[in-house]
Motif scaffolding. Structure first.
Motif, PDB file in Angstrom:
ATOM      1  N   GLY A  51      65.700 -53.093  41.116  1.00 42.41           N
ATOM      2  CA  GLY A  51      65.733 -54.004  40.324  1.00 42.41           C
ATOM      3  C   GLY A  51      67.183 -53.095  39.845  1.00 42.41           C
ATOM      4  O   GLY A  51      67.419 -54.232  38.536  1.00 42.41           O
ATOM      5  N   GLY A  52      67.091 -51.987  40.286  1.00 38.92           N
ATOM      6  CA  GLY A  52      68.072 -51.403  40.069  1.00 38.92           C
ATOM      7  C   GLY A  52      70.038 -50.850  40.231  1.00 38.92           C
ATOM      8  O   GLY A  52      69.863 -52.170  40.723  1.00 38.92           O
ATOM      9  N   ASP A  53      70.279 -50.482  40.103  1.00 40.96           N
ATOM     10  CA  ASP A  53      70.932 -50.426  40.476  1.00 40.96           C
ATOM     11  C   ASP A  53      71.390 -49.743  42.184  1.00 40.96           C
ATOM     12  O   ASP A  53      71.001 -48.743  42.134  1.00 40.96           O
ATOM     13  N   GLU A  54      71.332 -50.854  43.360  1.00 46.73           N
ATOM     14  CA  GLU A  54      71.280 -50.754  44.728  1.00 46.73           C
ATOM     15  C   GLU A  54      72.629 -49.479  44.810  1.00 46.73           C
ATOM     16  O   GLU A  54      71.596 -48.279  45.689  1.00 46.73           O
ATOM     17  N   ARG A  55      73.825 -49.489  44.940  1.00 39.18           N
ATOM     18  CA  ARG A  55      74.582 -48.642  44.923  1.00 39.18           C
ATOM     19  C   ARG A  55      74.637 -47.073  44.759  1.00 39.18           C
ATOM     20  O   ARG A  55      74.354 -46.314  45.821  1.00 39.18           O
ATOM     21  N   SER A  56      73.735 -47.593  43.453  1.00 39.09           N
ATOM     22  CA  SER A  56      73.849 -46.258  43.283  1.00 39.09           C
ATOM     23  C   SER A  56      72.651 -45.163  43.569  1.00 39.09           C
ATOM     24  O   SER A  56      72.556 -44.245  43.773  1.00 39.09           O
ATOM     25  N   ALA A  57      71.222 -45.925  43.625  1.00 44.34           N
ATOM     26  CA  ALA A  57      70.603 -45.258  44.767  1.00 44.34           C
ATOM     27  C   ALA A  57      70.715 -45.219  45.396  1.00 44.34           C
ATOM     28  O   ALA A  57      69.946 -43.863  45.873  1.00 44.34           O
ATOM     29  N   VAL A  58      71.108 -45.499  46.190  1.00 41.58           N
ATOM     30  CA  VAL A  58      71.296 -45.147  48.138  1.00 41.58           C
ATOM     31  C   VAL A  58      72.308 -44.059  47.723  1.00 41.58           C
ATOM     32  O   VAL A  58      72.160 -43.462  48.683  1.00 41.58           O
ATOM     33  N   ALA A  59      73.427 -44.466  46.593  1.00 42.99           N
ATOM     34  CA  ALA A  59      74.395 -43.263  47.265  1.00 42.99           C
ATOM     35  C   ALA A  59      73.639 -41.343  46.446  1.00 42.99           C
ATOM     36  O   ALA A  59      73.927 -40.098  46.517  1.00 42.99           O
ATOM     37  N   GLN A  60      72.637 -41.597  45.767  1.00 47.02           N
ATOM     38  CA  GLN A  60      71.866 -40.377  45.429  1.00 47.02           C
ATOM     39  C   GLN A  60      70.968 -40.013  46.513  1.00 47.02           C
ATOM     40  O   GLN A  60      70.935 -38.757  46.319  1.00 47.02           O
ATOM     41  N   ALA A  61      70.784 -41.276  47.065  1.00 47.18           N
ATOM     42  CA  ALA A  61      69.279 -40.571  48.391  1.00 47.18           C
ATOM     43  C   ALA A  61      70.340 -40.209  49.218  1.00 47.18           C
ATOM     44  O   ALA A  61      69.513 -39.043  49.932  1.00 47.18           O
TER      45      ALA A  61
END
Length: 328
Positions: A123-133
């Motif tokens: 439910g969070g910011d998908e783009r940010s999570a992908v970038a962080q990973a």
């Protein structure tokens, strides 16, 4: 008096048996295994092809239900309902050996990493999570890789994408099945260094499944050597790999490029989980029995006829070998 925390992941008296084909005997792929992995610990599960290590790893992931015994995570037995397994797989992630086979060639890097988030309803910011990973996996700046396809990446970059796909759900443990087997030697060290850095930065635990004792030496805190469905030697990696006590471990180590002495060539039939011998399950191929050392130690008959108990899953040094115990 404080009690030690339970292991993060634990196998207790684990058995996995597959029915035989065309009337053949059942295959006892995992035949009594105890194995613990602590928080922040890297354990290497080592053995030749056919020893059962991949089946054990898949069982620990919940992909194969055990025939008997149990898997526990954070002190609680693993449940096999769809809902329970989905929740478990947010906390325990798999990294496969072949990044080309793990990645859909029609999906961009962004979609490959975001897939886990979408499956689990993030439910969070998908783009940010992908970038962080991607950044944690060493692909920086991450935005430069979002729209690339697997064929546009090197082998090492593809493996980093696979690792990013596992990291995006912020798991507590990863199971890496031969994580560098398909990579060039120059890239292997980079991926191993990445796994060690993730342990330091994120407190990540790992089970690394490998046939390569050299890899185990470079990455693991503890090693468990598996033969024909059982752990036959375990302990701190420095103890086991500098002074191996089980003849099977000695044979595996003897063929490493810098190993002293003559390589041990194992004779006899390769391990067959549908035909587990009496006594020590390694005795039909054992160089110690063949060269007469077991006879001189007075344990040759025990090797052939007396089964050894299952080793415990903790971190202490253990070996399942009549000769090793007789010659301490």
């Amino acid at each position: 008096m404080t009690t030690a925390p339970p292991p993060l992941l634990s196998a207790q008296d684990l058995h996995v048996t597959f029915p035989g084909r065309h009337g053949a005997a059942p295959a006892r792929a995992v035949d009594g295994v105890e194995l613990d992995i602590g928080a922040g610990e890297i354990v290497a599960l080592v053995g030749e092809s056919g020893c059962g290590k991949t089946t054990l790893a898949r069982t620990l992931l919940g992909l194969v239900p055990p025939t008997s015994g149990r898997v526990s995570f954070a002190g609680k037995p693993l449940e096999y309902s769809s809902r329970a397994l989905k929740a478990y797989r947010r906390r325990v992630q798999l990294v496969l050996q072949d990044p080309s086979g793990s990645l859909n060639p029609r999906h961009t890097v962004y979609d490959a990493v975001a897939e886990g988030l979408r499956i689990h309803g993030y439910g969070g910011d998908e783009r940010s999570a992908v970038a962080q990973a991607l950044s944690r996996a060493g692909l920086r700046p991450p935005e430069r890789f979002f729209l690339r396809y697997p064929h546009e990446l090197s082998g090492g970059q593809r493996q980093r994408v696979v690792i990013a796909g596992a990291l995006v759900l912020e798991p507590e443990l990863i199971v890496a099945d031969e994580p560098v087997a398909s990579l060039d030697a120059s890239v292997r060290g980079e991926i191993l260094a990445l796994l060690l850095r993730l342990r330091t930065e994120l407190g990540l635990s790992a089970l690394v499944v490998t046939h390569d004792l050299g890899l185990a030496w470079n990455i693991a805190d503890r090693v468990a050597v598996m033969y024909l469905g059982r752990i036959v030697e375990t302990g701190a990696v420095e103890q086991v790999l500098t002074a191996p006590r089980h003849p099977y471990t000695q044979a595996l180590l003897s063929v490493l490029p810098d190993a002293p002495g003559t390589p041990v060539l194992l004779t006899g039939d390769p391990p067959d989980p549908s035909r587990i011998p009496s006594g020590c399950r390694f005795h039909a191929r054992c160089q110690i029995l063949t060269n007469g050392e077991a006879e001189r130690a007075g344990v040759a008959e025990a090797c052939r006829g007396r089964e050894l108990e299952v080793l415990g899953g903790g971190g202490e040094r253990q070996v399942a070998c009549h000769w090793a115990r007789a010659t301490v």
